[in-house]
Write an enzyme that holds these catalytic residues in place. Structure first.
Site, mmCIF file in Angstrom:
data_model
loop_
_atom_site.group_PDB
_atom_site.id
_atom_site.type_symbol
_atom_site.label_atom_id
_atom_site.label_comp_id
_atom_site.label_asym_id
_atom_site.label_seq_id
_atom_site.Cartn_x
_atom_site.Cartn_y
_atom_site.Cartn_z
ATOM 1 N N HIS A 17 -2.947 -1.756 -9.145
ATOM 2 C CA HIS A 17 -3.600 -1.628 -10.444
ATOM 3 C C HIS A 17 -2.566 -1.836 -11.551
ATOM 4 C CE1 HIS A 17 -1.900 2.396 -11.046
ATOM 5 N NE2 HIS A 17 -2.404 2.794 -9.904
ATOM 6 N N HIS A 20 1.024 -0.346 -11.427
ATOM 7 C CA HIS A 20 2.000 -1.064 -10.601
ATOM 8 C C HIS A 20 2.538 -2.278 -11.360
ATOM 9 C CE1 HIS A 20 -0.826 0.750 -7.497
ATOM 10 N NE2 HIS A 20 0.317 1.365 -7.269
ATOM 11 N N CYS A 125 -0.287 18.476 -0.371
ATOM 12 C CA CYS A 125 -1.230 17.512 -0.929
ATOM 13 C C CYS A 125 -1.171 16.238 -0.098
ATOM 14 C CB CYS A 125 -0.903 17.194 -2.389
ATOM 15 S SG CYS A 125 -1.955 15.871 -3.070
ATOM 16 N N CYS A 128 -0.278 13.093 -2.337
ATOM 17 C CA CYS A 128 1.129 13.011 -2.719
ATOM 18 C C CYS A 128 2.036 12.863 -1.499
ATOM 19 C CB CYS A 128 1.565 14.275 -3.466
ATOM 20 S SG CYS A 128 0.860 14.501 -5.102
ATOM 21 N N CYS A 143 -3.900 20.241 -6.518
ATOM 22 C CA CYS A 143 -2.764 19.393 -6.894
ATOM 23 C C CYS A 143 -2.821 19.099 -8.390
ATOM 24 C CB CYS A 143 -2.803 18.083 -6.104
ATOM 25 S SG CYS A 143 -1.580 16.862 -6.656
ATOM 26 N N HIS A 146 -3.426 14.970 -8.597
ATOM 27 C CA HIS A 146 -4.651 14.351 -8.085
ATOM 28 C C HIS A 146 -5.876 15.255 -8.205
ATOM 29 C CE1 HIS A 146 -1.444 12.070 -5.892
ATOM 30 N NE2 HIS A 146 -2.195 11.082 -6.307
ATOM 31 N N LYS A 310 -3.545 10.006 -16.514
ATOM 32 C CA LYS A 310 -2.706 8.986 -15.893
ATOM 33 C C LYS A 310 -3.589 7.961 -15.185
ATOM 34 C CE LYS A 310 0.055 8.249 -11.767
ATOM 35 N NZ LYS A 310 0.422 8.820 -10.466
ATOM 36 N N LYS A 313 -5.240 4.964 -9.021
ATOM 37 C CA LYS A 313 -6.296 4.517 -8.126
ATOM 38 C C LYS A 313 -7.025 5.704 -7.504
ATOM 39 C CE LYS A 313 -2.928 3.670 -4.410
ATOM 40 N NZ LYS A 313 -1.685 3.604 -5.185
#
Length: 514
Positions: A17, A20, A125, A128, A143, A146, A310, A313
């Protein structure tokens, strides 16, 4: 002088995405600039393919982890040329050469006395692939990154004696205060360090998708240690970079040559802030344990935010870089991400802000400056560039521009460096309006003034195009080609140093949509 720069390797549990793309573009700009300096540059990127998140994602699709890794690694590779990335190598952590080097280095860490067997229990997690300390757990045992429920895990492991590196890491941070940048991230890493280090799991017993532990085949190495070692392992088998930094091998898994002595240690690891602890604490400690040199700097950029979150994905709030590139081109995406979001900070992104930057700065500021300057030279002088020194009125504006830009990029201050260059793009536009060459062309008695104005504009365009090449490689090369001045070396980016004799018209660099 060598310059070795890396992106983090990207997880293959889902497709790439814009986040990256952001990191890759920034690292590419650094690599290109240092090539302009005449340095020996190696730019590494790749994919992180082991660990629980990949295994879980594969099993949810009913396929094997290797199949998922192969599929998504190809998508990450496909993104690179579309971004204009000039990486020298693409590593995959399933490369057998990488896996062998991981086993070699971590066996050395064990032989040096920094590994022991034990049992770990803590909040984990799976996204992670990380155990969380109690002060890192959100309300409801979730988490903080996430927002998923953590699981309480107990597992037999081999541990890395991280705690014994407390004093050495504190000394590193005291003696090398630019080890982590920007300063806010240095302070964050130092705060974690001062809270006291605990030993951490080096291996996983319940997981099979990973690099096997050579001294205990019932374990695989914890994915983070496997992944971190990519920066070191890649140099042991990557092909040597080409003379101008072109990608000689876009994929891993091939036999190259050992470039370790030529490029290690890394000059810059560029990462996002969510993986700061692994890079700023675990990584230098691991290298100390293996008796390897530490990287020179770690630069930590912020998040691209959409709706205050943030871009991730896992959260589903992503922009598709492929769609943006198809509509506007790679250079426009590169420019927007490094211009609109101060590099090193969090920043909101949107299609509206992108389009505004595209029209006002790329199309109007740079695109119009280039097209009308070259068109006037072709119209008034048949493309021949008048001889003579550029107008001294612009000398103070350009004086020291290349050095200032180089200093800022040397500190990974990519947004500030771009602003320095863009000030001169705007200054050249003001110069056009001040001098009104279309009025000078009406009076034969002022032909000398017109010559000086046209020659000055061409020289100014040449300088900013060279300096903009790390940000806008395709557009800068097109512009320099039309100027008949293809040299990209930073040494030539001095106002008045050009020897342009003839130019040609250029199609719009950044066409506006009708």
């Amino acid at each position: 002088m060598s310059f070795y720069v890396t992106t983090p390797i990207y997880y293959v549990n889902a497709v790439p995405h814009l986040g990256h793309a952001y990191t890759t573009i920034a690292v590419d700009a650094l690599a290109r600039h240092h090539r302009q300096r005449g340095e020996d540059v190696f730019f590494l990127t790749g994919t992180d393919e082991h660990g629980e998140p990949v295994a879980d994602a594969a099993h949810a699709l009913g396929i094997e982890p290797q199949d998922l890794a192969d599929k998504n690694a190809e998508r990450f590779k496909a993104l690179l040329p579309q971004l204009g990335a000039s990486n020298d190598f693409f590593i995959r952590t399933t490369d057998p050469q990488h896996m062998a080097k991981v086993q070699e280095v971590l066996t050395r860490v064990r032989e040096n006395g920094y590994v022991y067997e034990g049992t770990y229990e803590g909040w984990y997690c799976p996204r992670c692939a990380d155990f969380k300390a109690d002060n890192e757990v959100d309300e409801g045992n979730r988490c903080p990154i996430h927002h998923v429920a953590l699981t309480r895990e107990q597992e037999d492991s081999y541990f890395f004696r991280l705690s014994v590196f407390q004093e050495r890491l504190e000394r590193l941070y005291a003696e090398q205060q630019d080890f982590v940048a920007p300063r806010t991230r240095y302070n964050e890493a130092l705060s974690f360090l001062r809270s006291g280090l605990r030993d951490v799991p080096l291996t996983r017993h319940k997981l099979t998708w990973g690099v096997p532990v050579p001294w205990d085949q019932e374990h695989v190495f914890y994915v983070w240690f496997d992944a971190l070692l990519n920066y070191y392992s890649a140099l042991s088998y990557a092909p040597a970079p080409g003379p101008s930094g072109e990608t000689l091998s876009p994929s891993g898994g091939v036999d190259g040559e050992d470039l370790t002595d030529r490029f290690w240690p890394a000059s810059y690891h560029v990462i996002a802030k969510d993986i700061l602890r692994f890079h700023a604490i675990y990584w230098p400690a691991l290298l100390m344990a293996a008796e390897l040199q530490l990287p020179e700097r770690i630069f930590v950029h912020g998040y691209l935010l959409m709706d205050g979150e943030k871009m991730s994905k896992s959260l589903g709030n992503v922009l598709d870089p492929f769609a943006v590139i198809e509509r506007f081109g790679a250079d426009a995406l590169r420019f927007y991400l490094l211009r609109d979001v101060p590099f090193g900070q969090d920043g909101s992104v949107s299609t509206e802000a992108f389009e505004q930057r595209y029209v006002s700065e790329l199309a109007n500021d740079l695109g119009n400056l280039a097209s009308r300057t070259l068109a006037m030279l072709v119209r008034y002088r048949d493309g021949a560039v008048p001889a003579g020194d550029p107008d001294p009125v612009l000398v103070p504006d350009f004086d020291g521009l290349s050095a200032r830009t180089s200093e800022l990029i040397g500190r990974a201050e990519l947004t500030l460096a771009l602003e320095e260059i863009w000030q001169q793009v705007r200054r050249l536009n003001r110069y056009v309006e001040e001098q009104a060459p279309w009025q000078l062309a009406k009076d034969d008695a002022r032909a000398g003034e017109l010559d000086r104005v046209l020659g000055t504009l061409v020289e100014g365009l040449r300088v900013v195009a060279v300096l903009l090449w790390p940000y806008l490689p395709a557009s800068a090369e097109r512009l320099l080609g039309a100027l008949g001045a293809p040299d990209l070396a930073l040494a030539g980016a001095t106002f008045g140093a050009g020897q342009i004799e003839r130019v040609s018209k250029i199609e719009s660099l950044f066409p506006k949509e009708s």
